[in-house]
Structure formats: C-alpha cells, structure tokens
Scaffold this motif. Structure first.
Motif, short mmCIF file in Angstrom:
data_model
loop_
_atom_site.label_atom_id
_atom_site.label_comp_id
_atom_site.label_asym_id
_atom_site.label_seq_id
_atom_site.Cartn_x
_atom_site.Cartn_y
_atom_site.Cartn_z
N VAL A 143 48.75 31.10 30.21
CA VAL A 143 49.00 31.43 31.43
C VAL A 143 48.13 30.44 32.12
O VAL A 143 48.39 30.31 33.40
CB VAL A 143 48.26 33.05 31.45
CG1 VAL A 143 48.04 33.22 33.13
CG2 VAL A 143 48.89 34.09 30.95
N GLN A 144 47.26 29.99 31.59
CA GLN A 144 45.98 29.11 32.18
C GLN A 144 46.86 27.74 32.87
O GLN A 144 46.06 27.32 33.82
CB GLN A 144 44.89 28.71 31.27
CG GLN A 144 44.10 29.68 30.91
CD GLN A 144 44.50 30.72 29.69
OE1 GLN A 144 45.78 30.34 29.32
NE2 GLN A 144 43.78 31.69 29.24
N VAL A 145 47.87 27.34 31.91
CA VAL A 145 48.68 26.11 32.51
C VAL A 145 49.00 26.33 34.06
O VAL A 145 49.29 25.51 34.73
CB VAL A 145 49.58 25.81 31.57
CG1 VAL A 145 50.69 24.80 32.03
CG2 VAL A 145 49.14 25.23 30.21
N ALA A 146 49.61 27.39 34.43
CA ALA A 146 50.25 27.73 35.64
C ALA A 146 49.31 28.36 36.60
O ALA A 146 49.72 28.35 37.73
CB ALA A 146 51.10 29.04 35.33
N LEU A 147 48.21 28.25 36.62
CA LEU A 147 47.21 28.77 37.55
C LEU A 147 47.20 27.78 38.76
O LEU A 147 47.30 28.31 39.94
CB LEU A 147 45.74 29.02 36.86
CG LEU A 147 45.59 30.15 36.05
CD1 LEU A 147 44.07 30.17 35.18
CD2 LEU A 147 45.97 31.54 36.48
N VAL A 166 50.54 38.84 43.00
CA VAL A 166 49.96 39.06 41.50
C VAL A 166 50.98 39.83 40.91
O VAL A 166 51.33 39.30 39.82
CB VAL A 166 48.89 40.27 41.75
CG1 VAL A 166 48.33 40.58 40.18
CG2 VAL A 166 47.61 39.45 42.64
N VAL A 167 51.80 40.46 41.47
CA VAL A 167 53.00 41.09 40.84
C VAL A 167 53.61 40.18 40.45
O VAL A 167 54.48 40.17 39.52
CB VAL A 167 53.69 42.07 41.85
CG1 VAL A 167 54.98 42.55 41.31
CG2 VAL A 167 52.72 43.25 42.26
N LEU A 168 54.20 38.86 41.24
CA LEU A 168 55.23 38.15 40.96
C LEU A 168 54.76 37.21 39.88
O LEU A 168 55.62 36.85 38.98
CB LEU A 168 55.60 37.09 42.18
CG LEU A 168 56.25 37.94 43.36
CD1 LEU A 168 56.52 36.80 44.47
CD2 LEU A 168 57.76 38.24 42.84
N PHE A 169 53.33 37.16 39.52
CA PHE A 169 52.87 36.28 38.80
C PHE A 169 53.16 37.01 37.54
O PHE A 169 53.70 36.46 36.53
CB PHE A 169 51.52 35.92 38.92
CG PHE A 169 50.89 34.73 37.88
CD1 PHE A 169 50.73 33.43 38.33
CD2 PHE A 169 50.43 35.31 36.76
CE1 PHE A 169 50.25 32.43 37.18
CE2 PHE A 169 49.86 34.28 35.81
CZ PHE A 169 49.90 32.94 36.11
N HIS A 170 52.71 38.14 37.30
CA HIS A 170 52.82 39.19 36.14
C HIS A 170 54.27 39.31 35.81
O HIS A 170 54.52 39.30 34.51
CB HIS A 170 52.14 40.47 36.34
CG HIS A 170 50.50 40.28 36.18
ND1 HIS A 170 50.04 39.80 35.11
CD2 HIS A 170 49.47 40.75 37.09
CE1 HIS A 170 48.63 39.96 35.37
NE2 HIS A 170 48.45 40.65 36.47
#
Length: 299
Positions: A143-147, A166-170
C-alpha cells in the motif's frame, strides 16, 4: 503348526496391548491439547478483557492500579466513561464516518470481485490467463508504494480528503485478493452443473446469480469478513486520505491521544467500541467463514 500358533498367540496380546496403549496416549494427547488450546484462548483474550474492565473504571482508578483490581474492588465498575463517550461528538461522528467508509468498500469489493472471479474462471476472452497473472502480481504491491501517486491523482480530480477517495483506495487494493480468492473457488464448481444450466437456457447473468453465487456463498462471506476487518481497522490510509473534519474511529482515537494525553476515560471505551463492532460482524458470519475455509481446504 504349533510354532505358528504360538507365535500368533503371542502377537495377539502384543497388538492388543499396543492398541490399548495407543488409545490411552491418544486420549491423553487430545485432553492435553484441549487444555492447551483453552489456555492459549484465555491468554489471547486477556487484552480484550483488560480493555473492557479498564473502560468500566474511572480515570483515577486507572491511574492508581491495574485493571485486575476490579476483581477485588468491584465497586470501581461504572458506566460514566461510556456516558462521556456519547457526549464526545468527535468519537460518535468518527464511528459514523467509519461505517460510511467500511460498508461501501466491502460491498464494492465483494460485488466486483465476484463478477471478475466468475469471468476469469468460466468465460473465455483474449488474454484471460495473462490478465489473471497481472492480478496475482498486484497482490504483492504494498500500500505504501501508492500513497504519493494516488494522493496526487485524488488531488487533481478533487476527491482527496473525502470519503469517496478512501472508499476507492480500499476498493482498488482489495480487488486483487478478492479476484484471486473467488476465481480459484469458482473454478472448482463442476463444469457439468454449469453446462446443464446453459442447456436449460440460462444466460451468463442468470448462471452467475442463480448457480455460482449460491455455491460461492461461503467464500464470498469469508472475503466480506476479511475486507470489513481490514478497512475498519485501517489507520494509515484513513490518516492520509480521509477528511480531517470527520475522521474514522482509528484516526479520532489517535487524535485524542495527541491532544489529551490523560484522556483515558474516553480512550478506553472508544477503543473497546472500535474493537467490538468488527468482532460482532465476525461472529455473526462465523459459520459462513468456517464453511468457506473448510470448502477451500477440501477442494
């Protein structure tokens, strides 16, 4: 003949003794294992029990001694902390924000993952196997790569620090695992069953809704539980992408620690409420979860 009979007579009691010894050892091992598992379970639940008892004690009692003092001084138990929690608008609004994030992110992952899993399992389209390898490769992307890049993207389209972001990211990071899990489960459905449904005139949509979805219920329930727990307990994504004015419960509790270091009478009940809701969801779907795990193990 006499020698053979003697040998057989000697071997019989030996086998009987060994069988009895094996049964005794098995029973002793099973009983010892059960005791060990019970002790491990109690040890595992100890932090939860401690948090519950701490949430039922006053701030002065919490500062003076440990939560186990309740067993010798039950008069310390009070529900005033939960009354203060309900009066804390930051915590109550954060619970609502967490629900508004967790439920859509879970539903989207389950629905889209089911559709994609069925397509990869039973539909023929160009590059199907290569696309599935891409999905499997996305499982190892942290996940950290895409932040940073996703933050720039969300800022450019105007959904940074919003519930939608937040919904789209999850949803995006939950889909690879969902597709991988459901595709493997759907692929184990007997082909003859699907062919029989097609002979009866069922199209792909009806086949998916009437045959595949009911058979894949345990796996879908397991996926929903995993996704719900991951999104509800997430703090990193919520801390970066969520609206700072209405943060989820994990961020709200972190802010309470930062602003009020001794606000333990609010933190303890807030942390327990944050933990008990996903536990309730897990136990509500426990049977489906176990069925999904066992079905995957058997297949």
């Amino acid at each position: 003949m006499t020698t053979a009979s003697t040998t057989s007579a000697k071997a019989g009691p030996v086998r009987a003794e060994r069988s009895l010894a094996a049964r005794v050892a098995a029973r002793a091992g099973g009983g010892a294992m059960r005791v060990f598992l019970v002790l491990v379970g109690l040890f595992w639940l100890m932090p939860t029990v401690g948090l519950l008892l701490s949430s039922l004690r006053g701030a002065d009692d919490i500062a003076s001694d440990g939560w186990w003092k309740v067993f010798t001084a039950p008069s310390q138990i009070t529900f005033d902390n939960y009354a203060r929690l309900l009066d804390n608008s930051t915590i109550t609004h954060s619970i609502l924000s967490t629900v508004l994030i967790t439920v859509p992110a879970t539903v989207l992952v389950v629905v889209l993952g089911s559709l994609a899993g069925y397509a990869f399992a039973w539909m023929d389209f160009p590059g199907r196997d290569w696309w599935f390898l891409v999905v499997v490769g996305l499982l190892v992307v942290p996940v950290q790569v895409a932040l940073v890049p996703v933050s720039k993207l969300f800022g450019a389209i105007g959904i940074f620090e919003t519930t939608l972001g937040v919904v789209l990211f999850h949803t995006a990071f939950g889909l690879p695992f969902a597709i991988f899990l459901l595709r493997n489960f759907f692929a184990e459905i007997p082909r003859e069953l699907l062919e029989a449904a097609r002979l009866d005139g069922a199209g792909e949509i009806r086949l998916f809704t009437r045959v595949v979805m009911p058979l894949g219920g345990p796996a879908i329930a397991s996926l929903g539980i995993f996704q719900f727990l991951w999104v509800w307990n997430d703090m990193l994504v919520a801390l970066i992408f969520a609206d700072s004015g209405s943060p989820p419960i994990t961020v709200a509790l972190q802010q309470q620690v930062r602003q009020f270091g001794n606000n333990i009478d609010v933190l303890a009940p807030g942390a327990f409420v944050s933990m008990v809701i996903p536990l309730a969801v897990f136990f509500a779907f426990q049977r489906q979860f176990v069925s999904g795990v066992m079905a995957g193990a058997v297949k």
